[in-house]
Enzyme design. Structure first.
Site, mmCIF file in Angstrom:
data_model
loop_
_atom_site.group_PDB
_atom_site.id
_atom_site.type_symbol
_atom_site.label_atom_id
_atom_site.label_comp_id
_atom_site.label_asym_id
_atom_site.label_seq_id
_atom_site.Cartn_x
_atom_site.Cartn_y
_atom_site.Cartn_z
ATOM 1 N N CYS A 95 -2.941 -7.250 0.031
ATOM 2 C CA CYS A 95 -2.301 -7.699 -1.033
ATOM 3 C C CYS A 95 -1.176 -6.795 -1.404
ATOM 4 C CB CYS A 95 -3.337 -7.342 -2.550
ATOM 5 S SG CYS A 95 -3.732 -5.928 -2.284
ATOM 6 N N HIS A 149 0.068 -1.760 -7.404
ATOM 7 C CA HIS A 149 -0.267 -1.200 -6.149
ATOM 8 C C HIS A 149 0.794 -0.835 -5.138
ATOM 9 C CE1 HIS A 149 -4.235 -1.074 -3.528
ATOM 10 N NE2 HIS A 149 -3.785 0.137 -4.156
#
Length: 217
Positions: A95, A149
């Site tokens: 991701c 992230h």
């Protein structure tokens, strides 16, 4: 709002699919940094919505015939019919790495984000910072909602340093959807509301608060 230009990115683990129709590949790995792209004029600036759907396979996408049991997704079908479907796409199998690709417009091997966790360097230029650096598009209001992230968890303001006017989400992976840390423009609070619902509400509220003639990305 102005005309809504929607790009749906299924940021997932594709090995590349070959069909008879595809968008030609290019080897321009610095799409946002080369300065050769002419921005939209002030009279034709669309709203831009990037949707990253994590862990969604082609077999779970009704826009592709890779399954005999396709889901019923009328809204996504409408977006696809009025947009572009990529028949030949390369991405990275995580991701954060895919998110770095989309934000910078670079091939995954050139973003500096090649693992999870990782940190996107402030020397990289994001879609948001690029638009704000151009005279014709600097009035874009930019929002980012959901998981970031792409930087250390203790750097709460990092998303805003990439040209994001309003960031609301979780900086790292979640261990619980009902007990998690919400970061809004560097300020952090503990949340018990279901994560997806909270983030969705924040995104809708932000859009509603923007002037009708202001382009959004």
């Amino acid at each position: 709002m102005n005309k809504l230009a929607v790009t749906l990115f299924t940021a997932l683990i594709l090995a590349g699919c070959n069909t008879s129709k595809h968008i030609p590949d290019t080897d321009n790995t610095d799409n946002l940094n080369n300065g050769n792209t002419t921005p939209e004029t002030a009279s034709s600036k669309p709203n831009i919505l990037l949707i990253i759907s994590d862990d969604q396979g082609l077999d779970a996408s009704a826009q592709y015939n890779y399954s005999l049991d396709l889901p019923n997704t009328p809204t996504l079908d409408s977006i696809a019919q009025n947009g572009i479907i990529f028949d030949n796409m390369w991405t990275t199998p995580a991701c954060a790495t895919s998110r770095a690709q989309i934000l910078t417009g670079k091939h995954g091997i050139h973003t500096g984000v090649n693992s999870v966790p990782a940190s996107l360097s402030l020397t990289e230029q994001s879609i948001q910072s690029y638009l704000k650096s151009q005279a014709a598009t600097q009035d874009y209001q930019t929002g980012f909602f959901g998981k970031w992230h792409l930087s250390p968890a203790d750097e709460a303001a990092r998303p805003n340093q990439f040209g994001v006017d309003y960031y609301a989400g979780s900086l790292t992976n979640l261990s619980s959807y009902t007990d998690w840390t919400l970061t809004v423009n560097g300020e952090q609070t503990q949340q018990t509301q279901y994560h997806t619902q909270k983030i969705t509400d924040l995104a809708i509220n932000w859009i509603k608060q923007q002037p009708a003639d202001t382009p959004l990305v």
